[in-house]
Design a protein around this motif. Structure first.
Motif, PDB file in Angstrom:
ATOM      1  N   PRO A 185       8.068 -64.885 -42.410  1.00 13.55           N
ATOM      2  CA  PRO A 185       7.549 -66.137 -42.974  1.00 13.55           C
ATOM      3  C   PRO A 185       6.526 -65.813 -44.074  1.00 13.55           C
ATOM      4  CG  PRO A 185       7.469 -66.195 -40.581  1.00 13.55           C
ATOM      5  CD  PRO A 185       7.816 -64.791 -40.974  1.00 13.55           C
TER       6      PRO A 185
ATOM      7  N   LYS B 239      15.201 -70.289 -38.933  1.00 15.20           N
ATOM      8  CA  LYS B 239      14.081 -70.617 -38.040  1.00 15.20           C
ATOM      9  C   LYS B 239      13.123 -71.618 -38.701  1.00 15.20           C
ATOM     10  CE  LYS B 239      14.259 -66.234 -35.582  1.00 15.20           C
ATOM     11  NZ  LYS B 239      13.549 -65.003 -35.227  1.00 15.20           N
ATOM     12  N   LYS B 240      13.704 -72.649 -39.313  1.00 12.76           N
ATOM     13  CA  LYS B 240      12.979 -73.747 -39.960  1.00 12.76           C
ATOM     14  C   LYS B 240      12.194 -73.303 -41.201  1.00 12.76           C
ATOM     15  CE  LYS B 240      12.571 -76.275 -35.640  1.00 12.76           C
ATOM     16  NZ  LYS B 240      11.682 -76.896 -34.672  1.00 12.76           N
ATOM     17  N   GLN B 241      12.539 -72.159 -41.768  1.00 11.28           N
ATOM     18  CA  GLN B 241      11.869 -71.642 -42.967  1.00 11.28           C
ATOM     19  C   GLN B 241      12.819 -71.695 -44.155  1.00 11.28           C
ATOM     20  OE1 GLN B 241       8.562 -70.396 -42.925  1.00 11.28           O
ATOM     21  NE2 GLN B 241       8.545 -71.166 -40.823  1.00 11.28           N
ATOM     22  N   LYS B 242      12.314 -72.156 -45.313  1.00  8.85           N
ATOM     23  CA  LYS B 242      13.114 -72.205 -46.539  1.00  8.85           C
ATOM     24  C   LYS B 242      12.788 -71.046 -47.479  1.00  8.85           C
ATOM     25  CE  LYS B 242      13.694 -77.178 -46.430  1.00  8.85           C
ATOM     26  NZ  LYS B 242      13.502 -78.444 -47.138  1.00  8.85           N
TER      27      LYS B 242
ATOM     28  N   LEU C 222      12.072 -63.026 -39.344  1.00 11.28           N
ATOM     29  CA  LEU C 222      13.142 -64.007 -39.507  1.00 11.28           C
ATOM     30  C   LEU C 222      14.514 -63.358 -39.476  1.00 11.28           C
ATOM     31  CD1 LEU C 222      11.654 -66.232 -42.363  1.00 11.28           C
ATOM     32  CD2 LEU C 222      11.577 -66.632 -39.906  1.00 11.28           C
TER      33      LEU C 222
ATOM     34  N   TYR D 255      19.776 -70.114 -46.964  1.00 12.26           N
ATOM     35  CA  TYR D 255      19.887 -71.180 -45.969  1.00 12.26           C
ATOM     36  C   TYR D 255      18.648 -71.139 -45.088  1.00 12.26           C
ATOM     37  CZ  TYR D 255      21.627 -67.181 -43.298  1.00 12.26           C
ATOM     38  OH  TYR D 255      21.759 -65.940 -42.714  1.00 12.26           O
ATOM     39  N   VAL D 256      18.393 -72.219 -44.391  1.00  8.45           N
ATOM     40  CA  VAL D 256      17.202 -72.333 -43.547  1.00  8.45           C
ATOM     41  C   VAL D 256      17.344 -71.391 -42.350  1.00  8.45           C
ATOM     42  CG1 VAL D 256      15.828 -73.893 -42.125  1.00  8.45           C
ATOM     43  CG2 VAL D 256      16.823 -74.702 -44.275  1.00  8.45           C
TER      44      VAL D 256
END
Length: 96
Positions: free
Chosen positions: A11, A51-54, A84, A48-49
């Motif tokens: 992240p 673990k809810k990360q962009k 990630l 692509y996303v």
């Protein structure tokens, strides 16, 4: 010992990145792998996303590890919540 390239994505938040990279270094040391080089690639958008990360912070590590320990490292990395994605690639030796 065989040489590998290990691409990792964390992240972008500094606290999560630092916790993730320290855990990764400890895991590598625990399984007898040596870090030869660590090269940050910076923050980039993810395709692509994950673990809810962009966005993610990419780091490339050149390591030496026993091939029999790679599956154990793979299993251990799954517990690192601040990692990630990662990918091991065997680094081929060039013959002159």
């Amino acid at each position: 010992m065989r040489k590998y390239e290990l691409m990792t994505i964390y992240p972008v938040e500094d606290d999560k990145y630092k916790a993730g990279i320290e855990t990764l270094r400890a895991d590598l040391a625990k399984f007898g792998a040596e870090i030869e080089k660590e090269e940050p690639f910076g923050d980039r958008d993810l395709t692509y996303v994950v673990k809810k990360q962009k966005r993610g912070r990419f780091v490339l590590l050149n390591i030496k590890a026993n091939p029999s320990k790679i599956t154990e490292l793979d299993a251990q990395f799954k517990f690192n919540t601040n990692l990630l994605k990662y990918l091991f690639v065997v680094k081929e030796e060039k013959n002159a």
